[in-house]
Design a protein around this motif. Structure first.
Motif, short mmCIF file in Angstrom:
data_model
loop_
_atom_site.label_atom_id
_atom_site.label_comp_id
_atom_site.label_asym_id
_atom_site.label_seq_id
_atom_site.Cartn_x
_atom_site.Cartn_y
_atom_site.Cartn_z
N VAL A 1 0.86 -1.18 0.00
CA VAL A 1 0.00 0.00 0.00
C VAL A 1 0.90 1.23 0.00
O VAL A 1 1.82 1.34 0.81
CB VAL A 1 -0.93 0.04 1.24
N CYS A 2 0.61 2.14 -0.92
CA CYS A 2 1.36 3.39 -1.01
C CYS A 2 0.39 4.57 -0.95
O CYS A 2 -0.70 4.51 -1.54
CB CYS A 2 2.15 3.47 -2.32
N ARG A 3 0.77 5.61 -0.26
CA ARG A 3 0.04 6.87 -0.30
C ARG A 3 0.63 7.64 -1.47
O ARG A 3 1.82 7.94 -1.49
CB ARG A 3 0.21 7.64 1.00
N VAL A 4 -0.20 7.93 -2.46
CA VAL A 4 0.26 8.52 -3.72
C VAL A 4 -0.37 9.89 -3.90
O VAL A 4 -1.55 10.09 -3.61
CB VAL A 4 -0.09 7.60 -4.91
N SER A 5 0.44 10.84 -4.38
CA SER A 5 -0.02 12.20 -4.63
C SER A 5 0.15 12.55 -6.10
O SER A 5 1.16 12.21 -6.72
CB SER A 5 0.80 13.20 -3.81
N LEU A 6 -0.84 13.23 -6.64
CA LEU A 6 -0.76 13.82 -7.96
C LEU A 6 -0.66 15.32 -7.76
O LEU A 6 -1.43 15.90 -7.00
CB LEU A 6 -2.00 13.51 -8.80
N SER A 7 0.29 15.95 -8.43
CA SER A 7 0.43 17.41 -8.31
C SER A 7 0.85 18.01 -9.64
O SER A 7 1.35 17.32 -10.52
CB SER A 7 1.42 17.77 -7.20
N ASP A 8 0.64 19.30 -9.75
CA ASP A 8 1.08 20.04 -10.92
C ASP A 8 2.57 20.30 -10.77
O ASP A 8 3.00 20.87 -9.75
CB ASP A 8 0.31 21.37 -11.03
N ASN A 9 3.34 19.90 -11.77
CA ASN A 9 4.79 20.00 -11.65
C ASN A 9 5.28 21.44 -11.59
O ASN A 9 6.21 21.75 -10.86
CB ASN A 9 5.48 19.25 -12.78
N SER A 10 4.67 22.34 -12.34
CA SER A 10 5.19 23.72 -12.38
C SER A 10 4.80 24.53 -11.14
O SER A 10 5.62 25.26 -10.61
CB SER A 10 4.75 24.44 -13.66
N SER A 11 3.58 24.38 -10.66
CA SER A 11 3.13 25.18 -9.51
C SER A 11 3.33 24.45 -8.18
O SER A 11 3.35 25.08 -7.13
CB SER A 11 1.66 25.55 -9.66
N GLY A 12 3.40 23.12 -8.22
CA GLY A 12 3.48 22.33 -7.00
C GLY A 12 2.12 22.10 -6.35
O GLY A 12 2.03 21.46 -5.31
N LYS A 13 1.05 22.61 -6.96
CA LYS A 13 -0.29 22.48 -6.38
C LYS A 13 -0.70 21.01 -6.32
O LYS A 13 -0.62 20.28 -7.30
CB LYS A 13 -1.31 23.25 -7.22
N MET A 14 -1.15 20.60 -5.13
CA MET A 14 -1.61 19.24 -4.92
C MET A 14 -2.95 19.07 -5.64
O MET A 14 -3.87 19.85 -5.44
CB MET A 14 -1.78 18.95 -3.42
N LEU A 15 -3.07 18.02 -6.46
CA LEU A 15 -4.29 17.78 -7.23
C LEU A 15 -5.13 16.64 -6.65
O LEU A 15 -6.34 16.62 -6.82
CB LEU A 15 -3.95 17.45 -8.68
N GLY A 16 -4.48 15.71 -5.97
CA GLY A 16 -5.20 14.59 -5.39
C GLY A 16 -4.28 13.68 -4.61
O GLY A 16 -3.07 13.64 -4.87
N VAL A 17 -4.85 12.97 -3.65
CA VAL A 17 -4.10 12.03 -2.82
C VAL A 17 -4.94 10.77 -2.68
O VAL A 17 -6.16 10.84 -2.51
CB VAL A 17 -3.80 12.61 -1.41
N ALA A 18 -4.29 9.61 -2.76
CA ALA A 18 -5.00 8.35 -2.62
C ALA A 18 -4.09 7.29 -2.01
O ALA A 18 -2.87 7.36 -2.14
CB ALA A 18 -5.51 7.86 -3.97
N ASN A 19 -4.71 6.32 -1.35
CA ASN A 19 -4.00 5.10 -0.96
C ASN A 19 -4.19 4.12 -2.11
O ASN A 19 -5.32 3.81 -2.48
CB ASN A 19 -4.56 4.51 0.33
N CYS A 20 -3.09 3.68 -2.68
CA CYS A 20 -3.11 2.74 -3.80
C CYS A 20 -2.60 1.40 -3.31
O CYS A 20 -1.51 1.33 -2.73
CB CYS A 20 -2.26 3.27 -4.95
#
Length: 167
Positions: free
Chosen positions: A117-136
């Motif tokens: 199980v990993c806690r995974v984050s999606l973010s915008d690379n240029s701004s660093g803004k967090m777009l979503g977080v999930a346990n995968c």
């Protein structure tokens, strides 16, 4: 009575063989549970980067899994999504291993199951803004297709198929 017992035991054996066949053919399964839902349109992104995943288990995380996960996740994203590895709007994928279970010795023979199980984050690379977080979660239930490499492939399925594509 003995005949009934033997028939019953053989049917259990047959169902185990059928289950093993299915899990061997499919490989590790991947599932995602959102913690912070993605609220932007990921179709706006044309490329991605996968950062090396960290060990969130105090140094006891499986090193082989951590070594494989970056490559396996990137490979699955390229296979299953529209994202490439060289574009202008970049989706950054980062993660932390929070659970790794190879199963007990008995599990390996009776009812094999390994899980990561990993806690995974999606973010915008240029701004660093967090777009979503999930346990995968990646689960391998085959006696033959198992181990860190297989679990890393399952994590790729969770991120690409079950999170990015289904959005």
């Amino acid at each position: 009575y003995l005949l009934s017992l033997l028939v019953g035991l053989s049917s259990v054996g047959c169902s185990r063989i059928a289950s093993e066949s299915v899990h061997t053919a499919r490989g590790a399964a991947g599932r995602t549970m959102a913690i912070q839902e993605v609220t932007v349109d990921l179709a706006d992104y044309d490329s991605f980067i996968v950062e090396p995943f960290s060990d969130g288990m105090g140094g006891s995380g499986n090193r082989s899994f951590l070594a494989e996960v970056q490559q396996k996740v990137a490979k699955r994203i390229i296979e299953k999504t529209y994202l490439t590895s060289g574009g202008t709007k970049v989706l950054r994928i980062s993660g932390e291993l929070i659970q790794y279970d190879e199963g007990s010795t008995t599990d390996k023979y009776v009812s094999p199951m390994q899980e990561a199980v990993c806690r995974v984050s999606l973010s915008d690379n240029s701004s660093g803004k967090m777009l979503g977080v999930a346990n995968c979660t990646s689960r391998a239930k085959s006696s033959f297709r198992k181990g860190p490499e297989e679990l890393a492939e399952g994590l790729g399925k969770a991120i690409a198929d079950d999170w990015i594509v289904k959005r």
